[in-house]
Design a protein around this motif. Sequence first.
Motif, PDB file in Angstrom:
ATOM      1  N   ALA A   1       2.421  29.763  23.319  1.00  0.00           N
ATOM      2  CA  ALA A   1       1.102  29.674  22.704  1.00  0.00           C
ATOM      3  C   ALA A   1       0.037  29.232  23.704  1.00  0.00           C
ATOM      4  CB  ALA A   1       1.151  28.703  21.526  1.00  0.00           C
ATOM      5  N   GLY A   2       0.386  28.293  24.594  1.00  0.00           N
ATOM      6  CA  GLY A   2      -0.571  27.823  25.595  1.00  0.00           C
ATOM      7  C   GLY A   2      -0.985  28.921  26.552  1.00  0.00           C
ATOM      8  N   GLU A   3      -0.008  29.714  26.988  1.00  0.00           N
ATOM      9  CA  GLU A   3      -0.315  30.819  27.901  1.00  0.00           C
ATOM     10  C   GLU A   3      -1.161  31.884  27.205  1.00  0.00           C
ATOM     11  OE1 GLU A   3       3.135  31.565  31.028  1.00  0.00           O
ATOM     12  OE2 GLU A   3       3.954  31.320  29.003  1.00  0.00           O
ATOM     13  N   LEU A   4      -0.837  32.195  25.975  1.00  0.00           N
ATOM     14  CA  LEU A   4      -1.594  33.211  25.248  1.00  0.00           C
ATOM     15  C   LEU A   4      -3.044  32.796  25.048  1.00  0.00           C
ATOM     16  CD1 LEU A   4       1.047  34.167  22.527  1.00  0.00           C
ATOM     17  CD2 LEU A   4       0.297  35.591  24.454  1.00  0.00           C
ATOM     18  N   ALA A   5      -3.298  31.511  24.979  1.00  0.00           N
ATOM     19  CA  ALA A   5      -4.661  31.013  24.770  1.00  0.00           C
ATOM     20  C   ALA A   5      -5.444  30.879  26.073  1.00  0.00           C
ATOM     21  CB  ALA A   5      -4.615  29.662  24.064  1.00  0.00           C
ATOM     22  N   GLU A   6      -4.759  30.999  27.197  1.00  0.00           N
ATOM     23  CA  GLU A   6      -5.419  30.803  28.491  1.00  0.00           C
ATOM     24  C   GLU A   6      -6.405  31.935  28.784  1.00  0.00           C
ATOM     25  OE1 GLU A   6      -6.288  28.421  31.501  1.00  0.00           O
ATOM     26  OE2 GLU A   6      -4.629  27.971  30.138  1.00  0.00           O
ATOM     27  N   PRO A   7      -7.656  31.624  29.146  1.00  0.00           N
ATOM     28  CA  PRO A   7      -8.624  32.674  29.487  1.00  0.00           C
ATOM     29  C   PRO A   7      -8.208  33.405  30.767  1.00  0.00           C
ATOM     30  CG  PRO A   7      -9.716  30.580  29.046  1.00  0.00           C
ATOM     31  CD  PRO A   7      -8.259  30.288  29.173  1.00  0.00           C
ATOM     32  N   ALA A   8      -8.469  34.694  30.810  1.00  0.00           N
ATOM     33  CA  ALA A   8      -8.117  35.491  31.978  1.00  0.00           C
ATOM     34  C   ALA A   8      -9.071  36.662  32.124  1.00  0.00           C
ATOM     35  CB  ALA A   8      -6.678  35.995  31.877  1.00  0.00           C
ATOM     36  N   SER A   9      -9.210  37.130  33.359  1.00  0.00           N
ATOM     37  CA  SER A   9     -10.025  38.297  33.671  1.00  0.00           C
ATOM     38  C   SER A   9      -9.117  39.411  34.172  1.00  0.00           C
ATOM     39  CB  SER A   9     -11.066  37.964  34.743  1.00  0.00           C
ATOM     40  OG  SER A   9     -11.929  36.940  34.313  1.00  0.00           O
ATOM     41  N   LEU A  10      -9.582  40.630  34.015  1.00  0.00           N
ATOM     42  CA  LEU A  10      -8.816  41.796  34.450  1.00  0.00           C
ATOM     43  C   LEU A  10      -9.084  42.078  35.927  1.00  0.00           C
ATOM     44  CD1 LEU A  10      -7.060  44.329  33.877  1.00  0.00           C
ATOM     45  CD2 LEU A  10      -9.191  45.497  33.191  1.00  0.00           C
ATOM     46  N   LEU A  11      -8.035  42.315  36.679  1.00  0.00           N
ATOM     47  CA  LEU A  11      -8.141  42.709  38.083  1.00  0.00           C
ATOM     48  C   LEU A  11      -7.339  43.982  38.296  1.00  0.00           C
ATOM     49  CD1 LEU A  11      -8.844  42.203  41.125  1.00  0.00           C
ATOM     50  CD2 LEU A  11      -6.697  40.910  41.258  1.00  0.00           C
ATOM     51  N   GLN A  12      -8.011  45.038  38.766  1.00  0.00           N
ATOM     52  CA  GLN A  12      -7.359  46.294  39.125  1.00  0.00           C
ATOM     53  C   GLN A  12      -7.784  46.627  40.556  1.00  0.00           C
ATOM     54  OE1 GLN A  12      -8.854  48.313  35.401  1.00  0.00           O
ATOM     55  NE2 GLN A  12      -6.732  49.065  35.300  1.00  0.00           N
ATOM     56  N   PRO A  13      -7.048  46.111  41.538  1.00  0.00           N
ATOM     57  CA  PRO A  13      -7.466  46.238  42.937  1.00  0.00           C
ATOM     58  C   PRO A  13      -7.641  47.678  43.403  1.00  0.00           C
ATOM     59  CG  PRO A  13      -5.701  44.645  42.702  1.00  0.00           C
ATOM     60  CD  PRO A  13      -5.810  45.345  41.393  1.00  0.00           C
ATOM     61  N   GLU A  14      -6.917  48.634  42.758  1.00  0.00           N
ATOM     62  CA  GLU A  14      -7.050  50.042  43.116  1.00  0.00           C
ATOM     63  C   GLU A  14      -7.626  50.850  41.947  1.00  0.00           C
ATOM     64  OE1 GLU A  14      -3.509  50.602  46.415  1.00  0.00           O
ATOM     65  OE2 GLU A  14      -3.049  51.092  44.338  1.00  0.00           O
ATOM     66  N   GLY A  15      -8.512  50.230  41.204  1.00  0.00           N
ATOM     67  CA  GLY A  15      -9.040  50.909  40.044  1.00  0.00           C
ATOM     68  C   GLY A  15      -7.925  51.138  39.035  1.00  0.00           C
ATOM     69  N   ILE A  16      -7.890  52.323  38.454  1.00  0.00           N
ATOM     70  CA  ILE A  16      -6.861  52.597  37.444  1.00  0.00           C
ATOM     71  C   ILE A  16      -5.506  52.881  38.075  1.00  0.00           C
ATOM     72  CG2 ILE A  16      -8.571  53.496  35.847  1.00  0.00           C
ATOM     73  CD1 ILE A  16      -7.515  56.326  36.486  1.00  0.00           C
ATOM     74  N   TYR A  17      -5.469  52.927  39.399  1.00  0.00           N
ATOM     75  CA  TYR A  17      -4.214  53.203  40.097  1.00  0.00           C
ATOM     76  C   TYR A  17      -3.553  51.884  40.520  1.00  0.00           C
ATOM     77  CZ  TYR A  17      -7.158  57.349  40.507  1.00  0.00           C
ATOM     78  OH  TYR A  17      -8.017  58.384  40.227  1.00  0.00           O
ATOM     79  N   GLY A  18      -2.266  51.899  40.760  1.00  0.00           N
ATOM     80  CA  GLY A  18      -1.586  50.709  41.255  1.00  0.00           C
ATOM     81  C   GLY A  18      -1.480  49.603  40.230  1.00  0.00           C
ATOM     82  N   PRO A  19      -1.049  48.414  40.662  1.00  0.00           N
ATOM     83  CA  PRO A  19      -0.845  47.284  39.750  1.00  0.00           C
ATOM     84  C   PRO A  19      -2.146  46.772  39.133  1.00  0.00           C
ATOM     85  CG  PRO A  19       0.286  46.940  41.848  1.00  0.00           C
ATOM     86  CD  PRO A  19      -0.635  48.092  42.033  1.00  0.00           C
TER      87      PRO A  19
END
Length: 411
Positions: free
Chosen positions: A285-303
């Motif tokens: 529950a603690g992890e699910l509540a943690e704020p986060a931003s999206l990072l796509q270093p290669e756009g829609i490609y890669g991790p």
Amino acid sequence: MRVVAAVAAIGAALWLTLVPAAAQAADAGFTRFVASLWPEAQQAGVSRATFDAVTAGLEPDYKLPDLILPGRPKTGAPSQAEFVQVPADYLKEARIESLAAYGRGLLQKYRPTLAAIEQRFGVPATVVLAIWGRETDFGRHRLPYDAVRVLATQAYVGRRKEQYRLELIAALKLISDGVVTRADMRSSWAGATGLTQFLPTELDKHGVDFDRDGRVDIWRSVPDALASAAQQLVNKGWKPGVRWAYEVRAPANADCTRGVPEVSQPIGQWLREGFALARGGKLGAGELAEPASLLQPEGIYGPAFLTTNNYFVIKQYNFSDLYVLFVGHLADRITDPRPFATPWAATKQLRTADVETMQNELTRLGFYNDKIDGKAGMLTRAALGAYQKSARLKLDCWPSEMVLRSLQTAR
């Protein structure tokens, strides 16, 4: 191509002719500049004997990057090389695994120290080990420059003179106080020194005498170096018990323009929108509540990653997404041998000059309002994606020659 090569050769010859002349003319000015620093150094507590000894015969290093010299083409930092490195080149699997294997041994060797650091600061042992590994190859890499010479040169003709003036005074104070010898104060081209690479003013703010020998020694004391790295992270906002990031798989309809720090929401919300943990599993529950931003270093490609506050804290250590990915992933690999779940996809990146052109065009069109630096970072990729939407191009948030041509045509 032969004409281009000939022009380049002529330019190189002129450069070699002009720089020594400019350097020789500036040496007298450099000497006067260094001498003019004495009142400031004295006020900071530097002894006259130390100031004279350290600055006697000091010469500038005009071969450093990031300088502004008469007769020399403007150059940027090495990180702004002609070609931008793709993640697969920066995060080479063989290199990561080699460091991780060595780090596992150090985790055992320094276990009591690392446990004490983790208990005191709340920063995982693997994270400070990863910083040490990335910065100086766990101390096996000898830093190539004389820090005083670097700082003095940058303070004299660098692009950030005022910053480096403060760093030089701080370095003189460290030597004057007996914290470090001039010989031990080796550095990178940018003046960062020690096992975990601190600028002198950063050491003053975050240094820790963890081995309790009466001085903060990040050059020879592993406990001091690692504890100081942990203290710096804490002072910049590290949150104990929170991961640096979660690798995820993005849904097919994910909007890559949301990949900016300002778009932050609980991890649980990202998962409800179709993002999935790359290796499965469940979060508490603690992890699910943690704020986060999206990072796509290669756009829609890669991790893809959901990055927490601690991701951005590491980024303050070195303002590069690839650096944070390297440190974070290396920290994970010390205890988990698995590589990234999704392989890196990009094999080519635009030239720095082309990315700068792209940034200028995006600025002109009102999609981008950050610095023009030739780096395809989070804000550049998001702005690029916004342009792709407006131009009805494929939305991938990745700088390509096709999008560059489109931007130039739009002009």
